[in-house]
Design an enzyme around this catalytic site. Structure first.
Site, PDB file in Angstrom:
ATOM      1  N   LYS A 189      15.493   2.223  33.066  1.00  0.00           N
ATOM      2  CA  LYS A 189      15.990   1.506  34.237  1.00  0.00           C
ATOM      3  C   LYS A 189      15.917   2.480  35.408  1.00  0.00           C
ATOM      4  CE  LYS A 189      19.120   0.772  36.763  1.00  0.00           C
ATOM      5  NZ  LYS A 189      19.060   1.034  38.241  1.00  0.00           N
ATOM      6  N   GLU A 263      23.026  14.113  32.686  1.00  0.00           N
ATOM      7  CA  GLU A 263      22.614  15.158  33.626  1.00  0.00           C
ATOM      8  C   GLU A 263      23.178  14.757  34.976  1.00  0.00           C
ATOM      9  OE1 GLU A 263      21.062  17.831  32.831  1.00  0.00           O
ATOM     10  OE2 GLU A 263      20.310  17.329  30.836  1.00  0.00           O
ATOM     11  N   LEU A 264      24.230  15.462  35.414  1.00  0.00           N
ATOM     12  CA  LEU A 264      24.971  14.969  36.580  1.00  0.00           C
ATOM     13  C   LEU A 264      24.825  15.899  37.781  1.00  0.00           C
ATOM     14  CD1 LEU A 264      28.054  13.841  34.463  1.00  0.00           C
ATOM     15  CD2 LEU A 264      26.020  12.515  35.064  1.00  0.00           C
ATOM     16  N   CYS A 297      19.725  17.782  42.112  1.00  0.00           N
ATOM     17  CA  CYS A 297      20.986  18.120  41.441  1.00  0.00           C
ATOM     18  C   CYS A 297      21.177  19.622  41.407  1.00  0.00           C
ATOM     19  CB  CYS A 297      21.014  17.513  40.042  1.00  0.00           C
ATOM     20  SG  CYS A 297      19.456  17.623  39.195  1.00  0.00           S
ATOM     21  N   GLU A 398      29.427  17.127  46.072  1.00  0.00           N
ATOM     22  CA  GLU A 398      27.971  17.121  46.175  1.00  0.00           C
ATOM     23  C   GLU A 398      27.561  16.294  47.398  1.00  0.00           C
ATOM     24  OE1 GLU A 398      25.637  15.008  43.112  1.00  0.00           O
ATOM     25  OE2 GLU A 398      24.517  16.877  42.903  1.00  0.00           O
TER      26      GLU A 398
END
Ligand code: NAI
Ligand code: MG
Length: 505
Positions: A189, A263-264, A297, A398
């Protein structure tokens, strides 16, 4: 609608590229027939559409992926899977340039970088193609000597991948290549801002000859993603994106005990000691925060610089940053493209204003560029905020844009303390010529990747992932393959003797 408006709408509609989803080996629209537009951030114009998948479309894709597990794909040897993945790698190569152009048009990332990423995709698929027939179980000498005991490494099953907009196909590769090597099936997606390259890529999967249902793409926004993670037929969810959405994804996966790899985000420190090569360090800081318009990131969004060299470093940065060439991301000369979409531009602007209200000083940048030829795109100047304290929100949250926060330290101890004073832990860099300090500090920093005298270097065979709230699990390398395997232990009785049925063996 007047006739004129209809005519304009029709013309515009015919100029848009309409793509279809790829489910069970077929090119399909959403069951509802709904589509959404994707905007080119360089000119603010819609350029393509993709189907808006609802829960029924998502279920169709997951069901197809489940069926494919027990179809021809499930009975292939690991070597045969490797052959198919290698065929895919070979098909990507001649299409790499086209994929780069499509992705750059969706997300505004400079073609210099998307070209490099696409040129590197075949190597990632080849790495995992080669690993497919090196998946081994163990034979174990269990204490029960009348048993032959061994393990098999089996595919975890149906994988759902939810992807962000900043590097769609590059990030897909580190999930899809090991999943296919492991024998899993897959439903991707892509982000609502960037569906186009993944749908184009599906044509290569089709051409490579993967059986129907092995790879599927559903397109849509967060609702489509949520429907996918909630599907009980999904065995594993692999997600790259924001920590907030990662939490929602993990909760949803928990409802049906699906495994997760997350994975942030990050707030990675770039730490410069006084004995560093200042020119190299400044170059690394530029790479860390202004490459990809800061929308990565691993962005080195916190510059931790020793107070004795602060002025020298900031002066050089302030000289170089305004010279960064902003422009059409499809132009190979362009160094910094637009922000990927309008809300993200607003977010960047919000944080710069917030930083100033918290007491930071804008050293350079801080607003949209004045050039009229950039006026239609979502551009923002490379921005440096000095006088930042690590407790300020610009140092903790972030931003995901070209905004650097400069923080000073006075000792190695303090550098480590500030470096680790974050909820994240994705990456960090240490700039020093002292080899002992370099390793000492690298060992003490809580992050999944540490660069010494460099920044923003990754490879498909080196594990990558986050400490703390930057994620769970590792991608790339052999660990990246393990993430798609589960272990089965098999006990074979060798003597035929009967045993006490009321006692654990
Ligand atoms: P996001 O994390 O919300 O979106 C990433 C993907 O998750 C997209 O495909 C989206 O459709 C999907 N998604 C959204 N809500 C979902 C849900 N409830 N269940 C399942 N899937 C869902 O990130 P977004 O909104 O694009 O950007 C917001 C911020 O996230 C950025 O400003 C940035 O700070 C951060 N971000 C970090 C990335 C990274 O690589 N660390 C990548 C993209 C965004
Ligand atoms: Mg979101």
């Amino acid at each position: 609608m007047t006739e004129n408006v209809v005519a304009i709408a029709d013309r515009r509609n015919s100029e848009l590229q309409h793509r279809k989803m790829y489910i069970d080996g077929n090119w399909v629209d959403a069951i509802s027939g709904e589509v959404f537009e994707t905007i080119n951030p360089y000119n603010g114009q819609a350029w393509a559409t993709a189907p808006l998948a609802g829960p029924a479309d998502v279920k169709k894709a997951v069901d197809a992926a489940r069926r494919a597990l027990s179809g021809p794909w499930g009975s292939m040897s690991a070597a045969q899977r490797g052959v198919l993945i290698r065929r895919l790698a070979a098909l990507i190569e001649p299409h790499a340039d086209e994929l780069a152009r499509i992705e750059t048009t969706d997300n505004g990332k400079v073609i210099r970088e998307t070209r490099g990423q696409m040129a590197g995709l075949p190597a990632t698929y080849e790495f995992f193609a080669g690993a497919a027939d090196k998946i081994f179980g163990d034979t174990i000498s269990a204490p029960q000597t009348n048993f032959f005991t061994y393990t098999r490494r089996e595919p975890i099953g149906v994988v759902a991948a939810i992807l962000p907009w900043n590097s769609p196909l590059f990030l897909l590769a580190s999930k899809l290549a090991p999943a296919l090597a492991a024998g899993c099936t897959f439903v991707a997606k892509p982000a609502e801002q960037t569906p186009s390259s993944t749908l184009e890529f599906a044509k290569l999967i089709d051409e490579a000859g993967f059986p129907p249902g092995v790879f599927n793409v559903v397109t849509g926004a967060g609702d489509t993603g949520a429907a996918l993670t909630a599907e009980p037929g999904v065995d594993k969810v692999t997600f790259t994106g924001s920590t907030a959405t990662g939490i929602a994804v993990m909760k949803s996966a928990a409802d049906h005990i699906a495994e997760v790899t997350l994975e942030l985000g990050g707030k990675s420190p770039n730490i410069i000691f006084p004995d560093a090569d200042i020119d190299a360090a400044v170059n690394g800081v530029m790479a860390g925060i202004f490459a990809a318009t800061g929308q990565t990131c691993i962005a080195g969004s916190r510059l931790l610089v020793h107070e004795s060299i602060r002025d020298a470093v900031v002066e050089r940065l302030a000289q170089r940053a305004p010279q960064i060439k902003m422009g059409d991301p499809l132009d190979i000369e362009t160094e910094m493209g637009p922000i990927a979409f309008a809300e993200q531009l607003e977010k960047v602007r919000f944080y710069v204003d917030l930083g100033v209200s918290e007491g930071a000083t804008v050293v350079c940048g801080g607003e949209r560029p004045q050039d009229t030829d950039l006026a239609d795109g979502y551009f923002f100047q490379p921005t440096i905020l000095s006088g930042v304290d690590n407790s300020m929100r610009v140092a903790r949250e972030e931003i995901f844009g070209p905004v650097l926060s400069v923080i000073t330290f006075t000792s190695e101890e303090e550098a480590v303390q500030i470096g680790n004073d974050t909820t994240y832990g994705l990456a960090a860099a240490v700039w020093t010529k002292d080899v002992q300090r370099a390793h000492r500090v690298a060992h003490r920093l809580n992050a999944g990747t540490i660069w010494i005298n460099s920044y923003r270097v990754l490879a498909n065979n080196v594990p990558y992932g986050g400490f703390g709230q930057s994620g769970i699990g590792r991608e790339n390398g052999i660990e990246g393959l393990d993430a798609y395997l589960q272990t089965k232990s098999i006990w074979v009785e060798l003597t035929g003797e009967s045993r006490d049925p009321f006692k654990l063996g």
